[in-house]
Design a protein around this motif. Sequence first.
Motif, PDB file in Angstrom:
ATOM      1  N   THR A  38       0.840  -1.191   0.000  1.00 31.24           N
ATOM      2  CA  THR A  38       0.000   0.000   0.000  1.00 31.24           C
ATOM      3  C   THR A  38       0.873   1.239   0.000  1.00 31.24           C
ATOM      4  O   THR A  38       1.848   1.321   0.751  1.00 31.24           O
ATOM      5  N   PHE A  39       0.533   2.183  -0.868  1.00 30.21           N
ATOM      6  CA  PHE A  39       1.227   3.458  -0.933  1.00 30.21           C
ATOM      7  C   PHE A  39       0.279   4.532  -0.390  1.00 30.21           C
ATOM      8  O   PHE A  39      -0.720   4.865  -1.036  1.00 30.21           O
ATOM      9  N   VAL A 441      -2.843   3.961  -2.773  1.00 29.30           N
ATOM     10  CA  VAL A 441      -2.849   3.030  -3.901  1.00 29.30           C
ATOM     11  C   VAL A 441      -2.482   1.659  -3.357  1.00 29.30           C
ATOM     12  O   VAL A 441      -1.462   1.502  -2.664  1.00 29.30           O
ATOM     13  N   GLU A 442      -3.301   0.665  -3.666  1.00 26.88           N
ATOM     14  CA  GLU A 442      -3.019  -0.704  -3.260  1.00 26.88           C
ATOM     15  C   GLU A 442      -2.624  -1.516  -4.482  1.00 26.88           C
ATOM     16  O   GLU A 442      -3.177  -1.349  -5.568  1.00 26.88           O
ATOM     17  N   VAL A 443      -1.657  -2.408  -4.289  1.00 30.86           N
ATOM     18  CA  VAL A 443      -1.169  -3.278  -5.365  1.00 30.86           C
ATOM     19  C   VAL A 443      -1.592  -4.709  -5.059  1.00 30.86           C
ATOM     20  O   VAL A 443      -1.362  -5.207  -3.948  1.00 30.86           O
ATOM     21  N   ILE A 444      -2.202  -5.354  -6.043  1.00 31.44           N
ATOM     22  CA  ILE A 444      -2.664  -6.735  -5.906  1.00 31.44           C
ATOM     23  C   ILE A 444      -1.864  -7.603  -6.871  1.00 31.44           C
ATOM     24  O   ILE A 444      -1.761  -7.291  -8.066  1.00 31.44           O
ATOM     25  N   GLU A 601       3.041  -5.736   2.391  1.00 31.36           N
ATOM     26  CA  GLU A 601       3.005  -5.075   3.695  1.00 31.36           C
ATOM     27  C   GLU A 601       3.630  -5.968   4.756  1.00 31.36           C
ATOM     28  O   GLU A 601       4.269  -5.481   5.683  1.00 31.36           O
ATOM     29  N   GLU A 602       3.442  -7.275   4.618  1.00 35.32           N
ATOM     30  CA  GLU A 602       4.043  -8.195   5.580  1.00 35.32           C
ATOM     31  C   GLU A 602       5.562  -8.103   5.538  1.00 35.32           C
ATOM     32  O   GLU A 602       6.231  -8.060   6.579  1.00 35.32           O
ATOM     33  N   THR A 603       6.128  -8.057   4.332  1.00 36.48           N
ATOM     34  CA  THR A 603       7.571  -7.935   4.205  1.00 36.48           C
ATOM     35  C   THR A 603       8.054  -6.601   4.778  1.00 36.48           C
ATOM     36  O   THR A 603       9.061  -6.546   5.481  1.00 36.48           O
ATOM     37  N   LYS A 604       7.347  -5.537   4.470  1.00 33.17           N
ATOM     38  CA  LYS A 604       7.723  -4.230   5.005  1.00 33.17           C
ATOM     39  C   LYS A 604       7.730  -4.249   6.532  1.00 33.17           C
ATOM     40  O   LYS A 604       8.637  -3.697   7.173  1.00 33.17           O
TER      41      LYS A 604
END
Length: 643
Positions: A38-39, A441-444, A601-604
């Motif tokens: 997510t940005f 902005v969400e990336v899928i 997001e989990e990696t972040k």
Amino acid sequence: MKPLLLFRWGGHIAARATLFLTVVLCCLCDVNLTQAGTFDLPNAREARRMNAKIQASQFLSKATFGPDEASIEALADRILQIGNMRAFGEWIDQQFELPVSSQEQVARDIIATDGREPDMANVGIQDYRYQAWWHIALTGEDQLRQRVAYALSQIFVIGDSGAGFNNNAGRDIGGGEQSIPDWLGMSNYYDMLAAGASGSYRDLLGQVTYHPCMGVWLSSVRNLKSNVALGRYPDENYAREIMQLFSVGLYELHQDGRPRLNANGELIPTYDNDQIKELARVFTGMKYYHNGSNSFYTGLNLGDPMMVDQSQHDNNYNYAEDPNVPGQVDPNERHSKIVFGVTLDPLPVPMTNEDAKAEIDQALDVVANHPNVAPFICIRLIQRLVKSNPSRGYVRRVTRVFNNNGQGQRGDLKAVVKAILTDPELFAGQRTRRLSNPPRVEVITRGTEYSRMKEPILRITGMIRALRPSSDYPNGYMMLSRSIESDLGQMPYRSPTVFNYYLPDYQPPGALTTYVPSRRNPFGALYAPEFQILTAVTANRTLNRMYYSARNRYMQYGMRVGTCRITFDLDEEIEMAKDLANMEPILQRFDLLLCHGSLSEETKTIIKDAIAAETLNQNTRNVGRLEEALLAVLISPDCVIEE
């Protein structure tokens, strides 16, 4: 989900190679839609712009050797002005209009910078061709053309182990001319591919056929016609490989890439051993170019297209035995050669050099017009530019353009490349959505058939180009040495066999118990070519290379004269890293440049938690934080697996 396994080695974040290998394999097999990242943005306008920047980064990761900030910003501007597909098409057209960067010329220029000559002996002069390749890949303006040339070099493969490819000298070819130094022949071959990237497939197939480096690599140069009495027959090497690897492949295909089956449900071969023998007769009589000698055995010349000598070209009189004189050929028996069911024109008597060449060219016409060529070549190009497992629809759409570019031309490679890079499936593995309240902005990502593992070389070029590089080498040359091959498992010009660094249908060992290929998949299987060179050794060495590059914020290799240090400008991020609260925007920057929006997001969260737990010296804390964040992103499966 793409989990990140992190271990502490000497106070830095690193990854254990064997576990990393396992994790990446699992990532490729993930079949579920996953929210990558997510940005968060301050307003709707910035969210719209970030959406365009993510699309630009994703596109440029396929069309270049890696996006940088300037190229992302410029393309995002056009996306906002005219829409993404129109912007991509415009960018492609502009790229093909740029002057072609020449590997041969850049190698000569670097040599001149070093105060040397291209024919110097005992100094490993051939290493300059690798230095030139890296410089063009990292700095060349014609990024698309060079990226396509790299893809073509993995289809029309040659390697530098060919006889004479590393000689430092050229020789007299008559008329007061000298051939290029032999070691530059491979650079000349690569330049041919780069120039041909915007031409026709048929023209390129002919240029490949007549190039002396291919003549050496697949033994078509000085290929003698048969002599039945002596038991001598033409060399079949090039005849076999032009069909298997450069044109039609082993089995008949539908235009969407699916294999054709006979009434018994069996694969249908495109050719048999008789066809190999027949085509081998066509590729006889080719010799090195020379201005003043009629000898079939003129000296090595790796810079000019081969000539055809009718005296050693198969004249169709060499296969029928004289019934009255056993062991001798029948002087009255002759027939035309047959290629894929097409009878070539009879050769006149007497035959000239031009007649012999005309027969070779006619055979190339037949090969290039085979219906298998379009799906076979298009699949290979899609695999090298976009993804390992293109859908039937993707292959069909690109194949349609190969067969007809809209103006009645077959094999227009520029049109094919444009079709590949503007197809909706390029973005099928990763999509974005703009949301409000708050603006973001969400990336899928989708994984599995929509993804592939980045080639090690593209991971390195992408890293360098993204991190504002500069070089301390004279004239700004930005180069790595061939020694990096031992880390990556691949290197331009260094393919070990004609089959490239990896097979296009390679599958990692072991059953994928959770995966069933979808109907959209033409192969009925999941292929992962790049995994063929991902071993515990190369994984460990590549990770170490990333580790040292991130820790030092530069890459440095010894050149033939001095060293070349490529330094990364991360001063802005280092300043930001003084405040832990800035780790999120730092990771978002690295995500955009290196992962093209797919960093989860989990990696972040894992990275931020690990960095927050670090106990570093107060004076180096901001630098250490930045290095760890960069390294963690670079080695994350999110970054290695390309959506």
